[in-house]
Design a protein around this motif. Structure first.
Motif, short mmCIF file in Angstrom:
data_model
loop_
_atom_site.label_atom_id
_atom_site.label_comp_id
_atom_site.label_asym_id
_atom_site.label_seq_id
_atom_site.Cartn_x
_atom_site.Cartn_y
_atom_site.Cartn_z
N PHE A 59 -10.19 54.92 -51.85
CA PHE A 59 -9.78 55.88 -51.67
C PHE A 59 -9.29 56.28 -53.20
CE2 PHE A 59 -6.78 59.49 -50.74
CZ PHE A 59 -7.69 60.40 -49.99
N LYS A 60 -7.86 55.99 -53.48
CA LYS A 60 -7.80 55.65 -55.11
C LYS A 60 -7.94 55.21 -55.72
CE LYS A 60 -2.73 56.65 -53.35
NZ LYS A 60 -1.56 56.18 -53.29
N PRO A 61 -8.61 55.49 -57.34
CA PRO A 61 -9.50 54.91 -58.19
C PRO A 61 -9.13 53.10 -58.03
CG PRO A 61 -8.45 56.85 -58.89
CD PRO A 61 -8.15 56.66 -57.55
N LEU A 62 -9.20 52.60 -58.55
CA LEU A 62 -9.85 51.27 -58.39
C LEU A 62 -9.60 50.99 -59.87
CD1 LEU A 62 -11.73 49.54 -55.63
CD2 LEU A 62 -9.70 49.62 -55.97
N THR A 63 -8.31 50.17 -60.51
CA THR A 63 -8.55 49.63 -62.08
C THR A 63 -8.91 48.03 -61.59
OG1 THR A 63 -6.37 49.23 -61.90
CG2 THR A 63 -6.65 51.31 -62.21
N ARG A 64 -9.22 47.16 -61.17
CA ARG A 64 -9.47 46.32 -61.58
C ARG A 64 -10.10 45.49 -60.35
NH1 ARG A 64 -4.20 46.36 -62.02
NH2 ARG A 64 -4.91 45.71 -63.95
N ILE A 65 -11.40 44.79 -59.45
CA ILE A 65 -11.60 44.53 -58.47
C ILE A 65 -10.85 42.55 -59.11
CG2 ILE A 65 -13.47 44.16 -56.87
CD1 ILE A 65 -14.95 46.68 -57.75
N THR A 66 -10.15 42.35 -57.60
CA THR A 66 -9.71 40.95 -58.59
C THR A 66 -9.67 40.42 -56.88
OG1 THR A 66 -7.12 41.15 -58.08
CG2 THR A 66 -8.53 41.30 -59.71
N GLN A 67 -8.96 39.11 -56.69
CA GLN A 67 -9.38 38.67 -54.91
C GLN A 67 -7.56 39.03 -54.83
OE1 GLN A 67 -11.71 37.41 -52.92
NE2 GLN A 67 -12.56 38.44 -54.80
N SER A 68 -6.46 39.22 -55.14
CA SER A 68 -4.92 39.86 -54.91
C SER A 68 -4.95 41.10 -54.51
CB SER A 68 -5.11 40.11 -56.55
OG SER A 68 -4.71 40.99 -57.32
N ASN A 69 -6.28 41.65 -53.68
CA ASN A 69 -5.66 42.35 -53.13
C ASN A 69 -6.90 42.76 -51.93
OD1 ASN A 69 -5.72 45.91 -52.06
ND2 ASN A 69 -4.00 46.31 -52.65
N TRP A 70 -6.25 43.32 -50.95
CA TRP A 70 -7.07 43.20 -49.96
C TRP A 70 -8.06 44.38 -49.54
CZ3 TRP A 70 -8.90 47.01 -45.86
CH2 TRP A 70 -7.57 47.56 -45.65
N LYS A 71 -8.41 45.57 -50.08
CA LYS A 71 -9.02 46.30 -50.81
C LYS A 71 -10.22 45.54 -51.15
CE LYS A 71 -7.61 50.62 -48.35
NZ LYS A 71 -6.89 51.99 -48.68
N GLU A 72 -9.60 45.64 -52.33
CA GLU A 72 -10.35 44.37 -53.47
C GLU A 72 -11.41 43.66 -52.80
OE1 GLU A 72 -7.63 43.88 -57.33
OE2 GLU A 72 -6.84 45.57 -56.80
N ARG A 73 -10.88 42.73 -52.45
CA ARG A 73 -11.65 42.09 -51.82
C ARG A 73 -12.93 42.38 -50.82
NH1 ARG A 73 -6.60 39.47 -51.43
NH2 ARG A 73 -6.36 40.02 -48.80
N VAL A 74 -12.64 43.12 -50.24
CA VAL A 74 -13.84 43.70 -49.36
C VAL A 74 -14.89 44.50 -50.48
CG1 VAL A 74 -14.25 45.53 -47.35
CG2 VAL A 74 -12.73 44.30 -47.58
N VAL A 75 -14.62 45.10 -51.86
CA VAL A 75 -15.16 45.65 -51.67
C VAL A 75 -16.43 44.32 -52.86
CG1 VAL A 75 -15.52 47.08 -54.55
CG2 VAL A 75 -14.09 47.82 -53.19
N ALA A 76 -15.61 42.96 -52.85
CA ALA A 76 -16.46 42.41 -53.84
C ALA A 76 -16.95 41.60 -53.15
CB ALA A 76 -14.81 41.06 -54.66
N ALA A 77 -16.94 41.37 -51.51
CA ALA A 77 -17.67 41.15 -50.89
C ALA A 77 -19.02 41.70 -50.86
CB ALA A 77 -17.04 40.70 -49.18
N CYS A 78 -18.95 43.38 -51.29
CA CYS A 78 -19.54 44.32 -51.00
C CYS A 78 -21.19 43.90 -51.67
CB CYS A 78 -19.14 45.78 -50.36
SG CYS A 78 -18.54 46.43 -48.37
#
Length: 290
Positions: A80-99
């Motif tokens: 929803f809000k722009p992602l400034t990084r894709i790491t394993q520290s945040n659940w939404k970033e982990r979901v994006v990384a998995a996709c």
């Protein structure tokens, strides 16, 4: 990981997206919303299995991987809000990384589904058993009649009947904020509908009853003192039931080429806790059986 075998021929991602936008063009979504194709895998492959979910949580992501899906349609946009990084520290970033790591496409329709004819708000409106007339609260300019935000219904039902009908429709309990002059047998002649969070859209409308997912304490007080009873379903419970309806629509529009699954792990984060007066202890209601 053991992959499930599929007997479906599949469709190209572009074909599936075209059908999704034929049902609800993303141009109808609210300007603040983030809808449409959010993740496109860099390797093109046939979409044979699609998972529908209200929210793409980590349990749902694990389900998607276990079921070897190629596309997730998440009603709420996980990005929803722009992602400034894709790491394993945040659940939404982990979901994006998995996709990304598993070449899974991600599509979100959100408020486009709310507005379209036969969409989320029309599904929620079916909780009113006796509909005399129905129209959008805010019609979408340039769109077919019946398209727009929320719904306004004319009816003639007792309040208690509407409460029971809503509970059956969403398959869950509801919260009621009773208008100061209402009682269970009060005849309801007008109903305002808004799936999700309806406080702002429904503010100021003249209706005997409001059905929505969630609303603030002070919004509830304003409605009840303006002689409007409010029924709250919990946010996602006012939306999730539409997925079963849409799964059949999508399967038909794709001519049976894709397997359409509805998530089994997607659920509202709020769980009702009932008080056992006799034993003076709390009993947790099993949210999976709601």
């Amino acid at each position: 990981m053991l992959r499930r075998m599929s007997t479906y021929s599949g469709q190209k991602l572009a074909t599936v997206v075209k059908e999704l936008e034929s049902f609800a063009p993303i141009s109808w979504a609210e300007k603040w919303d983030n809808v449409g194709l959010l993740i496109e895998p860099h390797r093109e492959k046939q979409i044979k299995r699609i998972l529908l979910t209200n929210d793409l949580t980590e349990p749902v992501m694990s389900e998607a991987l276990a079921k070897d899906v190629q596309l997730i349609i998440s009603y709420h946009p996980p990005i929803f809000k722009p992602l400034t990084r894709i790491t394993q520290s945040n659940w939404k970033e982990r979901v994006v990384a998995a996709c990304l790591a598993n070449d899974i496409a991600l599509y979100s329709p959100h408020t486009a589904w709310d507005k379209t004819c036969g969409g989320v708000n029309d599904w929620l409106s079916q909780a009113v058993n006796k509909i005399i007339s129905i129209r959008p609260l805010e019609p979408e300019l340039g769109a077919p009649p019946g398209t727009g935000s929320g719904r306004y219904i004319e009816t003639n039902m007792e309040l208690s009947q509407l409460v029971e009908s809503l509970q059956k429709h969403i398959e869950s309990s509801v919260h009621i904020a009773l208008a100061v002059s209402h009682q269970p047998k009060t005849i309801i002649q007008s109903v305002g509908i808004c799936a999700g969070s309806g406080g702002s859209l429904l503010k100021g409308i003249k209706a005997d009853l409001i059905i929505t997912g969630e609303m603030s304490h002070h919004e509830l007080l304003d409605f009840t003192h303006n002689n409007t009873t409010v029924l709250l379903c919990n946010h996602s419970n006012s939306e999730r039931g539409f997925l079963k309806v849409f799964s059949a629509k999508l399967g038909e529009s794709l001519k049976g080429a894709c397997e359409i699954l509805v998530s089994e792990t997607d659920k509202d984060p709020l769980v009702t806790v009932a008080k056992d007066v006799n034993e003076e202890q709390s009993i947790f209601v099993d949210c999976y059986k709601q």
